[in-house]
Design a protein around this motif. Structure first.
Motif, short mmCIF file in Angstrom:
data_model
loop_
_atom_site.label_atom_id
_atom_site.label_comp_id
_atom_site.label_asym_id
_atom_site.label_seq_id
_atom_site.Cartn_x
_atom_site.Cartn_y
_atom_site.Cartn_z
N LEU A 37 -4.47 -1.90 11.96
CA LEU A 37 -5.19 -3.24 11.05
C LEU A 37 -4.31 -4.07 10.61
CD1 LEU A 37 -7.61 -1.14 8.97
CD2 LEU A 37 -7.83 -2.02 11.17
N GLU A 38 -3.09 -4.39 11.54
CA GLU A 38 -2.06 -5.26 11.02
C GLU A 38 -2.88 -6.72 11.14
OE1 GLU A 38 2.43 -5.65 11.98
OE2 GLU A 38 1.43 -5.77 14.06
N LEU A 39 -2.25 -7.62 10.14
CA LEU A 39 -2.63 -8.95 10.13
C LEU A 39 -1.39 -9.85 10.36
CD1 LEU A 39 -4.70 -8.66 6.70
CD2 LEU A 39 -5.70 -8.64 9.10
N SER A 40 -1.89 -10.97 10.61
CA SER A 40 -0.96 -12.01 10.78
C SER A 40 -0.54 -12.41 9.36
CB SER A 40 -1.24 -13.23 11.44
OG SER A 40 -2.30 -14.00 10.63
N ALA A 41 0.68 -12.83 9.26
CA ALA A 41 1.29 -13.31 7.74
C ALA A 41 0.27 -14.55 7.35
CB ALA A 41 2.69 -13.99 7.74
N ASP A 42 -0.13 -15.60 8.20
CA ASP A 42 -0.91 -16.43 7.71
C ASP A 42 -2.48 -15.81 7.12
OD1 ASP A 42 0.91 -18.50 8.19
OD2 ASP A 42 -0.02 -19.03 10.19
N ASP A 43 -2.90 -15.10 7.97
CA ASP A 43 -4.20 -14.60 7.24
C ASP A 43 -3.95 -13.84 6.10
OD1 ASP A 43 -5.54 -15.20 9.53
OD2 ASP A 43 -5.59 -13.56 10.72
N ALA A 44 -2.93 -12.86 6.02
CA ALA A 44 -2.53 -12.43 4.66
C ALA A 44 -2.31 -13.33 3.66
CB ALA A 44 -0.94 -11.55 4.96
N ALA A 45 -1.66 -14.45 3.87
CA ALA A 45 -1.47 -15.52 2.66
C ALA A 45 -2.92 -16.08 2.20
CB ALA A 45 -0.65 -16.48 3.15
N ALA A 46 -3.99 -16.32 3.25
CA ALA A 46 -5.17 -16.70 2.83
C ALA A 46 -5.86 -15.80 1.77
CB ALA A 46 -5.96 -16.91 4.10
N ILE A 47 -5.72 -14.41 2.01
CA ILE A 47 -6.57 -13.34 1.43
C ILE A 47 -5.59 -13.44 0.00
CG2 ILE A 47 -6.72 -10.90 1.12
CD1 ILE A 47 -6.74 -10.87 4.19
N LEU B 265 0.84 -1.33 -0.10
CA LEU B 265 -0.03 0.13 -0.13
C LEU B 265 0.82 1.23 0.05
CD1 LEU B 265 -3.04 -0.79 2.51
CD2 LEU B 265 -2.93 -0.80 0.04
N ALA B 266 2.10 1.13 0.24
CA ALA B 266 3.17 2.36 0.22
C ALA B 266 3.25 2.73 -1.17
CB ALA B 266 4.33 1.95 0.81
N ALA B 267 2.75 1.83 -2.23
CA ALA B 267 3.05 2.29 -3.67
C ALA B 267 2.13 3.32 -3.77
CB ALA B 267 2.53 0.88 -4.67
N TYR B 268 0.59 3.44 -3.09
CA TYR B 268 -0.19 4.50 -3.30
C TYR B 268 -0.01 5.60 -2.27
CZ TYR B 268 -2.60 0.59 -5.54
OH TYR B 268 -2.79 -0.44 -6.36
N ALA B 269 0.33 5.28 -1.08
CA ALA B 269 0.71 6.37 -0.07
C ALA B 269 2.31 6.38 0.25
CB ALA B 269 -0.23 5.84 1.25
N VAL C 193 -4.56 -7.21 -5.74
CA VAL C 193 -4.98 -7.77 -4.32
C VAL C 193 -4.91 -6.97 -3.23
CG1 VAL C 193 -5.23 -9.87 -3.04
CG2 VAL C 193 -4.89 -10.20 -5.22
N SER C 194 -5.70 -6.02 -2.79
CA SER C 194 -5.44 -4.97 -1.68
C SER C 194 -5.88 -5.44 -0.42
CB SER C 194 -5.80 -3.68 -2.21
OG SER C 194 -4.79 -2.92 -2.98
N PHE C 195 -5.52 -5.19 0.71
CA PHE C 195 -6.03 -5.40 2.03
C PHE C 195 -5.06 -4.86 3.00
CE2 PHE C 195 -3.20 -8.92 1.13
CZ PHE C 195 -2.22 -9.02 2.08
N PRO C 196 -5.72 -4.52 4.35
CA PRO C 196 -7.28 -4.64 4.66
C PRO C 196 -7.84 -3.61 4.01
CG PRO C 196 -6.01 -3.50 6.43
CD PRO C 196 -4.83 -4.01 5.36
N LEU C 197 -9.30 -3.75 3.79
CA LEU C 197 -9.97 -3.08 2.69
C LEU C 197 -9.83 -1.52 3.45
CD1 LEU C 197 -11.88 -2.55 0.55
CD2 LEU C 197 -13.94 -3.40 2.03
N PRO C 198 -10.33 -1.21 4.60
CA PRO C 198 -10.36 0.28 5.09
C PRO C 198 -9.07 1.20 4.59
CG PRO C 198 -11.01 -1.01 6.79
CD PRO C 198 -10.53 -2.05 5.79
N LEU C 199 -7.85 0.20 5.08
CA LEU C 199 -6.44 1.03 4.52
C LEU C 199 -6.38 1.13 3.18
CD1 LEU C 199 -4.39 1.96 6.97
CD2 LEU C 199 -3.31 0.00 6.39
N ALA C 200 -6.64 0.15 2.55
CA ALA C 200 -6.58 -0.01 1.09
C ALA C 200 -7.26 1.38 0.37
CB ALA C 200 -7.00 -1.49 0.44
N VAL C 201 -8.66 1.36 1.00
CA VAL C 201 -9.30 2.71 0.25
C VAL C 201 -8.69 4.09 0.75
CG1 VAL C 201 -11.46 3.80 0.52
CG2 VAL C 201 -11.63 1.36 0.40
#
Length: 252
Positions: free
Chosen positions: A197-207, A138-142, A219-227
């Motif tokens: 809104l930090e995620l675990s690596a396993d949750d990130a891998a599933a997304i 997301l640092a690519a956008y911000a 594939v952008s996540f988490p949604l609020p931070l991505a928006v």
């Protein structure tokens, strides 16, 4: 048997993706610089039934990476290549990052990514199928003031990946760009600062895996931070500067 190659697979998102994809019908080729950690991840994947091969390598070594991809593909055509290897860059104690750090970050995060993506793309185009995932941020956008080269390299991956996707999708090759927010990884742990809104690596891998299965362009996540991140570049510079000041960090 499905063949998946992942760079930066010794820890963080790369290791989590290896574990996620590990199954009896999957051959994993795990690439990283840290051989002991890489071997440990491979053992976890074998315990889940996967065939797991390891290759110690630096993505900056263009010739070696091209040889590796060609050798793997000749034995078992590559179905998915996850281009994940990266470093943080940035300056220490709030200082501007040094020239040496900037060039190293650009060489690994962008040029190193091309060293993997482009030969893999050539192999896939030759047979008319395959998928490539480019790990951006997301640092690519911000863009972050404390990580300017990291932000720039990740932005380049978004532009490059999406442009190539338009070109090669009709030819049977899928390219997706992944732009995660904060993920709890050893690399992320090197940084001290606010990590909403930090995620675990396993949750990130599933997304990520779900997004790739659906052939999402981004594939952008988490949604609020991505928006929020994707709207930042539309704001006046002074608003952007104030807003992003909350995301300052220091190297631990």
């Amino acid at each position: 048997m499905r063949t998946i190659l992942i760079t930066g697979a010794s820890s963080g998102i790369g290791a989590a993706l290896a574990r996620h994809y590990a199954a009896a019908d999957t051959r994993l080729v795990l690439v990283a610089r840290n051989e002991p950690r890489l071997a440990a991840v491979a053992q976890e994947c074998r315990a889940k039934g996967a065939v797991a091969e390891v290759a110690q390598g630096d993505t900056r070594d263009r010739a070696a990476i091209r040889r590796l991809l060609a050798e793997v593909d000749a034995r078992s055509p590559l179905d998915l290549v996850v281009v994940n290897a990266a470093i943080n860059g940035g300056g220490r104690e709030g200082r501007v990052e040094t020239e040496e750090t900037a060039f190293e970050t650009a060489d690994i995060n962008y040029t190193g990514s091309l060293n993997v993506m482009l030969p893999a793309l050539s192999l896939m185009l030759a047979r008319g199928r395959g998928q490539i995932a480019l790990m951006s941020s997301l640092a690519a956008y911000a863009p972050l003031a404390d990580a300017p080269t990291y932000s720039g390299a990740k932005a380049a991956l978004v532009a490059h990946g999406l442009a190539l996707r338009q070109k090669v999708w009709p030819l049977g090759v899928k390219i997706s760009v992944v732009t995660p927010g904060y993920v709890k990884t050893p690399m992320g742990g090197e940084l001290k600062g606010w990590r909403p809104l930090e995620l675990s690596a396993d949750d990130a891998a599933a997304i990520i895996a779900r997004g790739l299965a659906r052939d999402r362009d981004v594939v952008s996540f988490p949604l609020p931070l991505a928006v929020l991140a994707r709207s930042v570049l539309l704001l006046p510079e002074w608003v952007r500067r104030i807003g992003l000041s909350a995301f300052k960090f220091n190297q631990r």
